[in-house]
Design an enzyme around this catalytic site. Sequence first.
Site, PDB file in Angstrom:
ATOM      1  N   CYS A 154       0.781  -1.428  -0.013  1.00 58.24           N
ATOM      2  CA  CYS A 154       0.058   0.212   0.002  1.00 58.24           C
ATOM      3  C   CYS A 154       0.815   1.267   0.057  1.00 58.24           C
ATOM      4  O   CYS A 154       0.401   2.155  -0.796  1.00 58.24           O
ATOM      5  CB  CYS A 154      -1.069  -0.049   1.290  1.00 58.24           C
ATOM      6  SG  CYS A 154      -0.215  -0.137   2.645  1.00 58.24           S
ATOM      7  N   ASP A 372      -7.692   5.565  -1.511  1.00 57.21           N
ATOM      8  CA  ASP A 372      -7.340   4.219  -0.814  1.00 57.21           C
ATOM      9  C   ASP A 372      -6.744   3.411  -2.005  1.00 57.21           C
ATOM     10  O   ASP A 372      -7.454   2.766  -2.781  1.00 57.21           O
ATOM     11  CB  ASP A 372      -8.595   3.957  -0.195  1.00 57.21           C
ATOM     12  CG  ASP A 372      -8.424   2.730   0.851  1.00 57.21           C
ATOM     13  OD1 ASP A 372      -7.138   2.085   0.765  1.00 57.21           O
ATOM     14  OD2 ASP A 372      -8.996   2.337   1.541  1.00 57.21           O
ATOM     15  N   HIS A 374      -6.310   0.225  -1.068  1.00 54.02           N
ATOM     16  CA  HIS A 374      -6.698  -1.316  -0.688  1.00 54.02           C
ATOM     17  C   HIS A 374      -7.696  -1.800  -1.363  1.00 54.02           C
ATOM     18  O   HIS A 374      -8.821  -2.188  -0.393  1.00 54.02           O
ATOM     19  CB  HIS A 374      -6.807  -1.312   1.029  1.00 54.02           C
ATOM     20  CG  HIS A 374      -5.421  -0.808   1.858  1.00 54.02           C
ATOM     21  ND1 HIS A 374      -5.410   0.599   1.859  1.00 54.02           N
ATOM     22  CD2 HIS A 374      -4.685  -1.467   2.227  1.00 54.02           C
ATOM     23  CE1 HIS A 374      -4.326   0.610   2.715  1.00 54.02           C
ATOM     24  NE2 HIS A 374      -3.729  -0.610   2.910  1.00 54.02           N
TER      25      HIS A 374
END
Length: 489
Positions: A154, A372, A374
């Site tokens: 990430c 994000d 993820h």
Amino acid sequence: MYTGVLLGLMKRNDDIDMKAVSTSPHSASDCCEPNTSSAADDSMDDWLFLSSESTGPPAVQVSQDDQEGDDTGKFKTKLVSAWRSVKYGWPLKQKSKFSRSSPVTMLGTSFELKEEGDRERFRRSFTSLLWLTYRRGFPQLAGCSLTTDSGWGCVLRTGQMLLAKGLLLHLMPPDWMWSANRHTVTDDMNLSRPANRAERGWNLNGKSNNRCRRLSLDSQLDRPMEATHRRLVSWFADNPEAPFGIHQLVELGKSSGKKAGDWYGPSIMAHILRKASAASADLPDLTVYVAQDCTIYLQDVRRLCEGPPPQSWKSIIILVPVRLGGQDLNPSYITCVKNLLTLQCCIGIIGGKPKHSLFFVGFQDDHLLYLDPHYCQPTVDTTKENFPLESFHCKHPRKMAFSRMDPSCTIGFYAKRQKDFDSLCTAVKKALSTSAERYPMFIFSEGGRCEEEEEEESSTPANNLTYIQRKKELTRVNTSDSMDEFVLL
């Protein structure tokens, strides 16, 4: 059978949150804030980027060879990879409420959401940011069998997003926005009912060409800029040839003692981006500078930017790794972070929550606006003509309270010309003034780091103890337990 084995194995891994299977692709702490907005805010919620055919979890597949193989370590690695594909590849609709009574600030631009025109500009501006997420199915990373970065990459992805924002400012016009309609599509070959001439396929001569593959979501509106846009996206592709792809970043991280599957901190990520930029032949007029010891040495920056004619001054991306507190964010820095995000020269923050990196691009009231990484998506082959762009742009912004921000982060800035750099220094110094009473977030120095190192080299202790002068006294701070490569302030 394999699902049972997979779940049994994963229960013994402390770093996996089993609740994610039944809730969302993110950790439990990622849940959106309670719905306290009025019904009038509902129009701000449905910014979905997924097709109806992609809302289910990918199947967990384990080959017969793996069942019969003797190498249980590799088998476990594949099971972990498969589990992460489920955890981060099961998208669910999650809403972040945006108040119409407060402006949203995003990388130097303020939007009044009570105005319809500003709402539309905010949507388009956010969607135009490059969104780089976990991917699966790319060529194996060197030295291992991993074909996905799900669960560990990430920070690499948020670093890519920050660099991509800088490159958009460097290569595209200041007012460029990605021309995307809001049809939900499953592939460029299946665009939902084109409403007008601009959404149909056209060849290079401007003539109708319904047999060719249609460009991704109105990309034919501005062919020269779209070609640059696609070229920029291809630089972040998941293949060994891409200058800023994950294969290159992992390879450059080895010199910092990192390997595929490791956690990369924001500070190390800044140096990886600097090395990647220096190794790329695609950007001879751009350089990357990483601040040292929370200090931007102006003489070093000028040395990097100044060059022989005809390129007398290189554009520059400045990365500043900082730590804004101990284990938690020091609230006194929140105003300073907001001030920096209001600057036109700011290109975002590599930050997040502990062990959960996010790309911060703005704020509303006491909440950060972020992208994000993820979410695990299939790898896109960017070598194909008119490859699909939908998975590189996100249409639904999310928010997170400032209080949940991890203190370790890297802040990015961009200056195109020398006068822009001078303006950057003035604006950033003013923004930092709110943190100067106790301890500044970072500082500017007129000298060069090399000169200071030569003066202090003989007196620098060769251990992990850093000496900080506080109120005319020397305090010893052991940084061995720090989450990243920072001195605790």
